[in-house]
Design a protein around this motif. Structure first.
Motif, mmCIF file in Angstrom:
data_model
loop_
_atom_site.group_PDB
_atom_site.id
_atom_site.type_symbol
_atom_site.label_atom_id
_atom_site.label_comp_id
_atom_site.label_asym_id
_atom_site.label_seq_id
_atom_site.Cartn_x
_atom_site.Cartn_y
_atom_site.Cartn_z
ATOM 1 N N MET A 31 10.219 22.564 37.366
ATOM 2 C CA MET A 31 10.365 21.219 37.891
ATOM 3 C C MET A 31 11.028 20.361 36.809
ATOM 4 O O MET A 31 10.576 20.336 35.672
ATOM 5 N N ASN A 32 12.078 19.652 37.186
ATOM 6 C CA ASN A 32 12.764 18.838 36.180
ATOM 7 C C ASN A 32 12.077 17.483 36.001
ATOM 8 O O ASN A 32 11.231 17.073 36.792
ATOM 9 N N ALA A 33 12.426 16.810 34.936
ATOM 10 C CA ALA A 33 11.764 15.560 34.560
ATOM 11 C C ALA A 33 12.006 14.463 35.590
ATOM 12 O O ALA A 33 11.111 13.655 35.859
ATOM 13 N N LYS A 34 13.184 14.421 36.183
ATOM 14 C CA LYS A 34 13.502 13.384 37.161
ATOM 15 C C LYS A 34 12.609 13.515 38.396
ATOM 16 O O LYS A 34 12.074 12.523 38.898
ATOM 17 N N LYS A 35 12.430 14.722 38.869
ATOM 18 C CA LYS A 35 11.583 14.958 40.037
ATOM 19 C C LYS A 35 10.130 14.629 39.705
ATOM 20 O O LYS A 35 9.423 14.016 40.506
ATOM 21 N N LEU A 36 9.680 15.019 38.526
ATOM 22 C CA LEU A 36 8.310 14.740 38.102
ATOM 23 C C LEU A 36 8.074 13.233 37.995
ATOM 24 O O LEU A 36 7.039 12.725 38.439
ATOM 25 N N ALA A 37 9.026 12.511 37.432
ATOM 26 C CA ALA A 37 8.900 11.057 37.303
ATOM 27 C C ALA A 37 8.835 10.407 38.682
ATOM 28 O O ALA A 37 8.061 9.462 38.898
ATOM 29 N N GLY A 38 9.608 10.904 39.627
ATOM 30 C CA GLY A 38 9.571 10.380 40.986
ATOM 31 C C GLY A 38 8.221 10.598 41.645
ATOM 32 O O GLY A 38 7.679 9.701 42.295
ATOM 33 N N LEU A 39 7.664 11.790 41.468
ATOM 34 C CA LEU A 39 6.357 12.085 42.045
ATOM 35 C C LEU A 39 5.256 11.236 41.409
ATOM 36 O O LEU A 39 4.353 10.754 42.101
ATOM 37 N N VAL A 40 5.330 11.038 40.101
ATOM 38 C CA VAL A 40 4.357 10.187 39.418
ATOM 39 C C VAL A 40 4.480 8.748 39.915
ATOM 40 O O VAL A 40 3.474 8.075 40.156
ATOM 41 N N GLY A 41 5.702 8.272 40.091
ATOM 42 C CA GLY A 41 5.915 6.913 40.604
ATOM 43 C C GLY A 41 5.335 6.736 42.001
ATOM 44 O O GLY A 41 4.671 5.732 42.287
ATOM 45 N N ILE A 42 5.557 7.714 42.865
ATOM 46 C CA ILE A 42 5.009 7.652 44.221
ATOM 47 C C ILE A 42 3.484 7.663 44.179
ATOM 48 O O ILE A 42 2.825 6.917 44.899
ATOM 49 N N ALA A 43 2.915 8.493 43.320
ATOM 50 C CA ALA A 43 1.457 8.557 43.190
ATOM 51 C C ALA A 43 0.892 7.221 42.718
ATOM 52 O O ALA A 43 -0.149 6.768 43.223
#
Length: 54
Positions: A1-13
């Protein structure tokens, strides 16, 4: 999982947590954002109108 996708998921959470934990404040924040965007759009329209009619 790349950092951009992880940051997006954290933001949504975080957004979901905020909405669930404090729904009244979240609704107020969304209302303020909508008011800001509407006011900004009206200002841009007024500016462009004055440029072409001024």
């Amino acid at each position: 999982m790349n950092a951009k996708k992880l940051a997006g998921l954290v933001g949504i959470a975080l957004v979901l947590f905020f909405v669930i934990a404090q729904p009244n404040q979240a609704a107020g924040l969304v209302g303020n954002i909508v008011d800001f965007l509407r006011s900004s759009a009206e200002s841009v329209v007024s500016f462009v109108s004055n440029v072409f009619n001024g």
